[in-house]
Design a protein around this motif. Structure first.
Motif, PDB file in Angstrom:
ATOM      1  N   MET A   1     -63.805 -15.559  29.814  1.00 39.67           N
ATOM      2  CA  MET A   1     -62.929 -14.396  29.950  1.00 39.67           C
ATOM      3  C   MET A   1     -61.975 -14.577  31.136  1.00 39.67           C
ATOM      4  SD  MET A   1     -63.498 -11.951  27.672  1.00 39.67           S
ATOM      5  CE  MET A   1     -63.056 -10.381  28.425  1.00 39.67           C
ATOM      6  N   PHE A   2     -60.725 -14.197  30.889  1.00 37.46           N
ATOM      7  CA  PHE A   2     -59.706 -14.205  31.935  1.00 37.46           C
ATOM      8  C   PHE A   2     -59.209 -12.778  32.132  1.00 37.46           C
ATOM      9  CE2 PHE A   2     -59.730 -18.475  30.257  1.00 37.46           C
ATOM     10  CZ  PHE A   2     -59.521 -19.274  31.360  1.00 37.46           C
ATOM     11  N   ASP A   3     -58.588 -12.529  33.287  1.00 33.44           N
ATOM     12  CA  ASP A   3     -57.986 -11.214  33.496  1.00 33.44           C
ATOM     13  C   ASP A   3     -56.829 -10.998  32.535  1.00 33.44           C
ATOM     14  OD1 ASP A   3     -59.519 -10.140  35.768  1.00 33.44           O
ATOM     15  OD2 ASP A   3     -58.711 -11.876  36.831  1.00 33.44           O
ATOM     16  N   ALA A   4     -56.168 -12.102  32.138  1.00 36.20           N
ATOM     17  CA  ALA A   4     -55.083 -12.005  31.153  1.00 36.20           C
ATOM     18  C   ALA A   4     -54.839 -13.361  30.528  1.00 36.20           C
ATOM     19  CB  ALA A   4     -53.805 -11.483  31.796  1.00 36.20           C
ATOM     20  N   VAL A   5     -54.454 -13.338  29.267  1.00 38.41           N
ATOM     21  CA  VAL A   5     -53.935 -14.527  28.590  1.00 38.41           C
ATOM     22  C   VAL A   5     -52.443 -14.293  28.394  1.00 38.41           C
ATOM     23  CG1 VAL A   5     -53.943 -15.909  26.486  1.00 38.41           C
ATOM     24  CG2 VAL A   5     -56.095 -15.069  27.427  1.00 38.41           C
ATOM     25  N   ILE A   6     -51.637 -15.206  28.923  1.00 34.06           N
ATOM     26  CA  ILE A   6     -50.186 -15.093  28.834  1.00 34.06           C
ATOM     27  C   ILE A   6     -49.688 -16.058  27.774  1.00 34.06           C
ATOM     28  CG2 ILE A   6     -47.990 -15.341  30.067  1.00 34.06           C
ATOM     29  CD1 ILE A   6     -49.550 -14.770  32.675  1.00 34.06           C
ATOM     30  N   ILE A   7     -48.937 -15.556  26.825  1.00 31.54           N
ATOM     31  CA  ILE A   7     -48.385 -16.411  25.773  1.00 31.54           C
ATOM     32  C   ILE A   7     -46.963 -16.771  26.153  1.00 31.54           C
ATOM     33  CG2 ILE A   7     -48.062 -16.710  23.302  1.00 31.54           C
ATOM     34  CD1 ILE A   7     -50.930 -15.887  24.145  1.00 31.54           C
TER      35      ILE A   7
ATOM     36  N   PHE B   1     -59.417  -8.846  23.457  1.00 33.88           N
ATOM     37  CA  PHE B   1     -58.671  -9.627  22.478  1.00 33.88           C
ATOM     38  C   PHE B   1     -59.296 -11.009  22.312  1.00 33.88           C
ATOM     39  CE2 PHE B   1     -55.654  -6.633  24.256  1.00 33.88           C
ATOM     40  CZ  PHE B   1     -54.929  -6.192  23.162  1.00 33.88           C
ATOM     41  N   THR B   2     -59.276 -11.504  21.104  1.00 32.16           N
ATOM     42  CA  THR B   2     -59.633 -12.896  20.832  1.00 32.16           C
ATOM     43  C   THR B   2     -58.368 -13.619  20.389  1.00 32.16           C
ATOM     44  OG1 THR B   2     -61.908 -12.383  20.200  1.00 32.16           O
ATOM     45  CG2 THR B   2     -60.996 -14.462  19.408  1.00 32.16           C
ATOM     46  N   ILE B   3     -58.038 -14.670  21.106  1.00 34.46           N
ATOM     47  CA  ILE B   3     -56.828 -15.433  20.828  1.00 34.46           C
ATOM     48  C   ILE B   3     -57.233 -16.800  20.315  1.00 34.46           C
ATOM     49  CG2 ILE B   3     -54.713 -16.426  21.802  1.00 34.46           C
ATOM     50  CD1 ILE B   3     -56.437 -13.666  23.699  1.00 34.46           C
ATOM     51  N   GLN B   4     -56.776 -17.142  19.133  1.00 33.37           N
ATOM     52  CA  GLN B   4     -57.042 -18.466  18.578  1.00 33.37           C
ATOM     53  C   GLN B   4     -55.783 -19.305  18.697  1.00 33.37           C
ATOM     54  OE1 GLN B   4     -57.539 -19.284  14.205  1.00 33.37           O
ATOM     55  NE2 GLN B   4     -59.650 -19.783  14.822  1.00 33.37           N
ATOM     56  N   TYR B   5     -55.945 -20.514  19.219  1.00 30.77           N
ATOM     57  CA  TYR B   5     -54.793 -21.392  19.380  1.00 30.77           C
ATOM     58  C   TYR B   5     -55.153 -22.817  18.994  1.00 30.77           C
ATOM     59  CZ  TYR B   5     -56.982 -22.795  23.842  1.00 30.77           C
ATOM     60  OH  TYR B   5     -57.844 -23.265  24.807  1.00 30.77           O
ATOM     61  N   GLU B   6     -54.122 -23.553  18.642  1.00 29.81           N
ATOM     62  CA  GLU B   6     -54.298 -24.955  18.259  1.00 29.81           C
ATOM     63  C   GLU B   6     -53.761 -25.846  19.358  1.00 29.81           C
ATOM     64  OE1 GLU B   6     -52.887 -28.138  14.797  1.00 29.81           O
ATOM     65  OE2 GLU B   6     -52.692 -25.978  14.447  1.00 29.81           O
ATOM     66  N   GLN B   7     -54.597 -26.749  19.838  1.00 28.41           N
ATOM     67  CA  GLN B   7     -54.182 -27.677  20.895  1.00 28.41           C
ATOM     68  C   GLN B   7     -54.486 -29.099  20.437  1.00 28.41           C
ATOM     69  OE1 GLN B   7     -56.402 -27.964  24.659  1.00 28.41           O
ATOM     70  NE2 GLN B   7     -54.460 -27.676  25.747  1.00 28.41           N
TER      71      GLN B   7
ATOM     72  N   SER C   1     -59.921 -12.189  26.251  1.00 27.05           N
ATOM     73  CA  SER C   1     -59.407 -11.503  27.435  1.00 27.05           C
ATOM     74  C   SER C   1     -59.223 -10.025  27.124  1.00 27.05           C
ATOM     75  CB  SER C   1     -58.069 -12.100  27.862  1.00 27.05           C
ATOM     76  OG  SER C   1     -57.499 -11.365  28.929  1.00 27.05           O
ATOM     77  N   ALA C   2     -59.327  -9.211  28.158  1.00 27.73           N
ATOM     78  CA  ALA C   2     -59.064  -7.777  27.994  1.00 27.73           C
ATOM     79  C   ALA C   2     -57.570  -7.498  27.903  1.00 27.73           C
ATOM     80  CB  ALA C   2     -59.667  -6.993  29.154  1.00 27.73           C
TER      81      ALA C   2
ATOM     82  N   GLY D   1     -53.871  -2.824  26.819  1.00 27.33           N
ATOM     83  CA  GLY D   1     -54.062  -4.213  27.210  1.00 27.33           C
ATOM     84  C   GLY D   1     -53.056  -5.185  26.625  1.00 27.33           C
ATOM     85  N   LEU D   2     -52.121  -4.688  25.816  1.00 31.32           N
ATOM     86  CA  LEU D   2     -51.106  -5.552  25.210  1.00 31.32           C
ATOM     87  C   LEU D   2     -49.765  -5.289  25.890  1.00 31.32           C
ATOM     88  CD1 LEU D   2     -50.372  -7.612  22.978  1.00 31.32           C
ATOM     89  CD2 LEU D   2     -49.928  -5.650  21.470  1.00 31.32           C
TER      90      LEU D   2
END
Length: 397
Positions: free
Chosen positions: A1-7, A141-147, A156-157, A363-364
């Motif tokens: 968990m992070f305080d924020a995920v920045i896209i 939030f659950t963020i799925q990404y491809e790396q 992240s909240a 949170g968004l």
């Protein structure tokens, strides 16, 4: 968990990560490109016009003209200047308040952020393309990404959408931010290219093409606004600072007006020259005011072969009309790949002006170009990006 995920590791996302780090908050930036700050790196011909000394809310286009005032009161132009000076980048004014790094390049701007992120323990994951963002039952939030071909997830909240707008596709620009907003039920203001060259087709196309490469200082206007800067003739129409500026206020089907001599009155100049040398041709006078190429081209519209003393009332009216009120009806624009920014975006009515958080989805957050806040040419859009990044960082729970 992070305080924020920045896209997005553009101007807004990088500033948000750094400011969050100052406050002891841990964030992670997910960026689909191979390096951060892609648009920063190409801005200003690689020099980055990073703010404007005269930036106010009046220099921005939005359905709500007052929306950006709160952000600009929280993070001012002086804050931007001070921030970069702290890290060795001092500004030099070019024209009209445009501030460029003196002795530095755009890559030095990006390095300020990447070095600070490293010092503050903020992660930047490159080649990480976000696939889905879902709101969980617990509100996080659950963020799925491809790396690099592998699917990964992070939770992240808070999610910050700083993924930019539709320009420029070769830099990885997509409508991702708009899609996220739509998914969560937020309204979108219709988008269009802004700060973009305009095209001319039809019977006048060859005339404009013949002047390709010639530049002239003009006042360019429509019913809503006017700008005084250079225009540039191109083989497909018009470009240059004044054209880019007016393009943000132009709508398909409308005409724009060019004052080809905004600082002088052509009829007064003709009268003055008549007294000194009435045999001088109009072409010779125009050649003193413009390049010979432009003077010759104006022969299509004006009696340039006539002596000044032989110009009659109708001639003078025509000259005044064509020099000071030259009408152009653009066929269109050069699209997102030639646009500096996008007009429209996430409806500001959907966001808190104080925090940039969605009113509907806790949170968004949305910042930077994907929001319906579009600045003029000359560093204004960077000022919005820095300010919105700062505001969001200081609003994180």
């Amino acid at each position: 968990m992070f305080d924020a995920v920045i896209i997005g590791a553009g101007a807004c996302g990088l500033m948000c990560a750094v400011q969050a780090g100052y406050l002891g908050k841990k964030v992670i930036i997910l960026e689909k490109n191979e390096e951060p700050g892609a648009k920063i790196l190409i801005s200003g011909g690689g020099r980055c016009n990073y703010t404007n000394l005269f930036s106010t809310s009046a220099n921005f286009i939005s359905q709500n003209e007052h929306f950006c005032k709160s952000a600009f009161s929280q993070w001012t132009v002086e804050d931007t200047i001070s921030f970069f000076e702290t890290y060795g980048i001092s500004g030099k004014e070019k024209t009209l308040g445009q501030l460029f790094p003196e002795g530095n390049k755009a890559k030095d701007i990006v390095e300020v952020f990447t070095q600070l992120c490293e010092q503050l323990g903020q992660q930047i994951l490159m080649q990480s393309e976000v696939k889905t963002i879902d709101k969980d039952a617990d509100g996080s939030f659950t963020i799925q990404y491809e790396q690099r071909g592998k699917l990964k997830t992070v939770r992240s909240a808070t999610v910050v959408i700083a993924s930019g707008g539709l320009p420029i596709q070769k830099l990885g620009a997509t409508d991702f931010g708009l899609k996220v907003a739509k998914k969560f039920g937020l309204n979108i203001i219709n988008t269009a290219p802004a700060l973009v060259p305009l095209t001319v087709t039809g019977k006048d196309a060859d005339w404009f093409a013949s002047l390709s490469g010639n530049s002239i200082f003009c006042r360019v206007s429509n019913d809503r606004i006017s700008f005084e800067e250079n225009i540039l003739f191109t083989h497909w129409g018009l470009s240059g600072p004044a054209i880019l500026q007016i393009s943000s206020y132009w709508r398909p089907g409308e005409s724009i007006e060019l004052n080809l001599l905004p600082k002088q009155n052509i009829l007064e100049l003709i009268e003055q020259e008549r007294k000194q040398n009435g045999k001088k041709t109009l072409l010779n006078l125009l050649s003193q005011l413009y390049t010979r190429k432009i003077a010759d081209a104006l022969a299509k519209y004006l009696p340039t072969e006539k002596n000044l003393s032989s110009l009659n009332k109708n001639d003078l009216q025509l000259i005044e009309q064509q020099i000071h009120y030259f009408k152009v009806k653009p066929a269109g624009d050069k699209g997102y790949d030639r646009a500096e920014v996008m007009r429209g975006g996430v409806d500001t009515n959907e966001l808190s002006s104080k925090t940039l958080e969605s009113k509907k989805v806790k949170g968004l957050y949305f910042g930077g170009e994907c929001v319906d806040v579009t600045g003029w040419l000359g560093g204004y859009n960077f000022q919005w990006a820095w300010a919105s990044g700062y505001v969001i960082a200081n609003s994180l729970d």
